[in-house]
Design an enzyme around this catalytic site. Structure first.
Site, PDB file in Angstrom:
ATOM      1  CE1 TYR A   1      -3.896   2.253   0.600  1.00  0.00           C
ATOM      2  CE2 TYR A   1      -2.610   3.179   2.391  1.00  0.00           C
ATOM      3  CZ  TYR A   1      -3.697   3.241   1.557  1.00  0.00           C
ATOM      4  OH  TYR A   1      -4.603   4.282   1.668  1.00  0.00           O
TER       5      TYR A   1
ATOM      6  CE  LYS B   1       1.300   4.036  27.624  1.00  0.00           C
ATOM      7  NZ  LYS B   1       2.435   3.454  28.304  1.00  0.00           N
TER       8      LYS B   1
HETATM    9  P1  NAD Z   1     -12.687   1.940   0.288  1.00  0.00           P
HETATM   10  O1  NAD Z   1     -12.002   0.622   0.373  1.00  0.00           O
HETATM   11  O2  NAD Z   1     -14.028   2.077   0.880  1.00  0.00           O
HETATM   12  O3  NAD Z   1     -12.753   2.428  -1.220  1.00  0.00           O
HETATM   13  C1  NAD Z   1     -11.901   2.000  -2.245  1.00  0.00           C
HETATM   14  C2  NAD Z   1     -12.745   1.669  -3.456  1.00  0.00           C
HETATM   15  O4  NAD Z   1     -11.884   1.315  -4.534  1.00  0.00           O
HETATM   16  C3  NAD Z   1     -13.666   0.471  -3.216  1.00  0.00           C
HETATM   17  O5  NAD Z   1     -14.964   0.765  -3.671  1.00  0.00           O
HETATM   18  C4  NAD Z   1     -13.034  -0.656  -4.024  1.00  0.00           C
HETATM   19  O6  NAD Z   1     -13.963  -1.620  -4.452  1.00  0.00           O
HETATM   20  C5  NAD Z   1     -12.414   0.127  -5.162  1.00  0.00           C
HETATM   21  N1  NAD Z   1     -11.281  -0.561  -5.789  1.00  0.00           N
HETATM   22  C6  NAD Z   1     -10.227  -1.164  -5.212  1.00  0.00           C
HETATM   23  N2  NAD Z   1      -9.399  -1.665  -6.138  1.00  0.00           N
HETATM   24  C7  NAD Z   1      -9.938  -1.359  -7.343  1.00  0.00           C
HETATM   25  C8  NAD Z   1      -9.575  -1.612  -8.694  1.00  0.00           C
HETATM   26  N3  NAD Z   1      -8.449  -2.288  -8.984  1.00  0.00           N
HETATM   27  N4  NAD Z   1     -10.377  -1.173  -9.677  1.00  0.00           N
HETATM   28  C9  NAD Z   1     -11.526  -0.506  -9.412  1.00  0.00           C
HETATM   29  N5  NAD Z   1     -11.934  -0.245  -8.153  1.00  0.00           N
HETATM   30  C10 NAD Z   1     -11.148  -0.662  -7.132  1.00  0.00           C
HETATM   31  O7  NAD Z   1     -11.672   2.985   0.950  1.00  0.00           O
HETATM   32  P2  NAD Z   1     -11.783   4.570   1.123  1.00  0.00           P
HETATM   33  O8  NAD Z   1     -11.468   4.865   2.530  1.00  0.00           O
HETATM   34  O9  NAD Z   1     -13.019   5.093   0.536  1.00  0.00           O
HETATM   35  O10 NAD Z   1     -10.526   5.040   0.268  1.00  0.00           O
HETATM   36  C11 NAD Z   1     -10.653   5.696  -0.974  1.00  0.00           C
HETATM   37  C12 NAD Z   1      -9.266   6.188  -1.402  1.00  0.00           C
HETATM   38  O11 NAD Z   1      -8.778   7.134  -0.457  1.00  0.00           O
HETATM   39  C13 NAD Z   1      -8.237   5.061  -1.492  1.00  0.00           C
HETATM   40  O12 NAD Z   1      -7.417   5.261  -2.619  1.00  0.00           O
HETATM   41  C14 NAD Z   1      -7.429   5.243  -0.230  1.00  0.00           C
HETATM   42  O13 NAD Z   1      -6.114   4.798  -0.378  1.00  0.00           O
HETATM   43  C15 NAD Z   1      -7.497   6.745  -0.019  1.00  0.00           C
HETATM   44  N6  NAD Z   1      -7.298   7.066   1.394  1.00  0.00           N
HETATM   45  C16 NAD Z   1      -8.297   6.867   2.302  1.00  0.00           C
HETATM   46  C17 NAD Z   1      -8.059   7.149   3.639  1.00  0.00           C
HETATM   47  C18 NAD Z   1      -9.112   6.964   4.686  1.00  0.00           C
HETATM   48  O14 NAD Z   1      -8.803   7.134   5.858  1.00  0.00           O
HETATM   49  N7  NAD Z   1     -10.347   6.660   4.372  1.00  0.00           N
HETATM   50  C19 NAD Z   1      -6.797   7.615   4.049  1.00  0.00           C
HETATM   51  C20 NAD Z   1      -5.814   7.777   3.086  1.00  0.00           C
HETATM   52  C21 NAD Z   1      -6.064   7.520   1.751  1.00  0.00           C
END
Ligand code: NAD
Ligand code: UDP
Length: 348
Positions: free
Chosen positions: A147, A210
């Site tokens: 990741y 922590k």
């Molecule tokens: P989530 O897992 O709910 O959403 C990710 C979405 O991407 C899902 O709907 C999944 O089915 C889809 N997905 C995964 N691989 C795929 C692929 N190969 N092709 C098409 N779709 C695909 O997570 P989220 O929290 O909504 O995260 C959304 C984005 O934000 C991600 O890229 C994540 O890395 C980034 N992000 C989120 C957070 C957080 O705290 N929520 C923090 C940092 C970064």
């Protein structure tokens, strides 16, 4: 008659993607949500399906995709450690190949692209709070690397497509964000603690509890996305490029400030309130007084960052943005969402 803007949201059926689709529709956009439903679910977007301006495409972002859009929001990637570690090679592919496919699409169609990067690119940070100029402390071969390194590579691609081909890219390093539409089995700490407390199961505190995180409510993040994408390319070029912040945004910091903007458009977004995970467990239990859960300690996963807190000076200066929803309030809204969902499930 003005034509509405067209937006593509990859990961549109996920937690954040579904909130973003809803917000874009409310702002008058035509929205295409692309998702392979790995961690996302159509339940998050059912209510949007009747809207003629909304469409859903079942597609894997690792494969090329074609369409004419004004704006591309690249969110497709599993985000919870238990999910991204299940298929680590696929996780890396989603970040890297997915990013290339979306950048190629933006290049060919002249679309503006917002990429969702992460605080994980700082790894287990040696600088606190984390500023955009910090390069991070990341293990390249650990269980989180698929990741972290995938997201780091995606940032490199964004930077190079901008420098080499002039793609209008904007990156957001998101710090832990939570809220309604998280999957109940998402595995991240807030959904875990709430689901455990609602069912009076043990609250699983990893390590000594922590370690710290800074929790941002989803609506605050989506507001930052909207403001960032609305900034003109001219202003983006003025603001970024290794310039003193005091010059590109007078008044935002004292004139003696040494803060310099990054070479390419990247900003942190998060809520600077910093809590230990033990405090989070206690606050969750305080907000669910009927719970009979007990806090139990479990081993800390490998490479789990010890501290995390964003410096949001750049986002404040560029966007006039800062988070509005404190943890107590956001947690209450999220608990309400999960209690309603659990109630519906037990009634079925
Ligand atoms: P989530 O897992 O709910 O959403 C990710 C979405 O991407 C899902 O709907 C999944 O089915 C889809 N997905 C995964 N691989 C795929 C692929 N190969 N092709 C098409 N779709 C695909 O997570 P989220 O929290 O909504 O995260 C959304 C984005 O934000 C991600 O890229 C994540 O890395 C980034 N992000 C989120 C957070 C957080 O705290 N929520 C923090 C940092 C970064
Ligand atoms: N965590 C925990 N119990 C859980 C899930 C997570 O104590 O049931 C801890 C985890 O070890 C980490 C913090 O909570 O220190 C945040 O974990 P999460 O998976 O939400 O996000 P990330 O580690 O990616 O910030």
């Amino acid at each position: 008659m003005t034509l509405s803007k067209k937006a593509l949201v990859t990961g549109g059926a996920g937690f954040l993607g579904s909130h973003l689709c809803r917000r874009l529709l409310a702002e008058g956009y035509e929205v295409t949500a692309l998702d392979n439903l790995f961690t996302g679910t159509k339940a998050n977007i059912y209510d949007l399906m009747d809207d003629k301006r909304f469409s859903f495409v079942l597609h894997d972002v690792t494969q090329p995709f074609w369409g004419q859009f004004d704006e591309i929001y690249n969110l497709a990637c599993p985000a919870s450690p238990i999910h991204y570690q299940k298929n680590p090679v696929e996780t890396m592919k989603s970040s890297v190949l997915g990013m290339m496919n979306m950048l190629d699409l933006a290049l060919k169609t002249k679309a503006r692209l917002l990429h969702t990067s992460t605080s994980e690119i700082y790894g287990d940070p040696l600088v606190h709070p984390q500023v955009e100029s910090y390069w991070g402390n990341v293990n390249t071969i650990g269980i989180r690397s698929c990741y972290d390194e995938g997201k780091r590579c995606a940032e490199t691609l964004c930077a190079d497509y901008r420098r080499e081909y002039g793609v209008d890219v904007r990156m957001v390093r998101i710090f832990n964000t939570y809220g309604p539409n998280m999957h109940p089995k998402d595995g991240r700490v807030i959904s875990n603690f709430i689901m455990q407390a609602l069912a009076s199961r043990d609250i699983t505190l990893f390590g000594d509890g922590k370690q710290t995180r800074s929790f941002q409510y989803c609506d605050d993040l989506i507001e930052a996305f909207m403001r960032y994408m609305a900034v003109s390319p001219k202003r983006i070029a003025e603001f970024f490029g290794g310039k003193p912040l005091s010059k590109v945004c007078p008044g935002s910091v004292p004139s003696s400030s040494k803060i310099v903007t990054p070479d390419v458009p990247v900003i942190n977004t998060g809520n600077p309130g910093e809590y230990t995970i033990k405090q989070l467990a206690e606050e969750t239990l305080r907000q669910i007084p009927a719970s009979k859960s007990k806090i139990v300690f479990a081993p800390l996963p490998k490479d789990d960052p010890r501290r995390r807190k964003p410096d949001i000076t750049l986002a404040k200066a560029l966007l006039g943005w800062e988070p509005k929803v404190p943890l107590r309030e956001g947690l209450a809204k999220t608990i309400e969402y999960f209690s309603k969902m659990s109630g519906r499930q037990s009634a079925q």
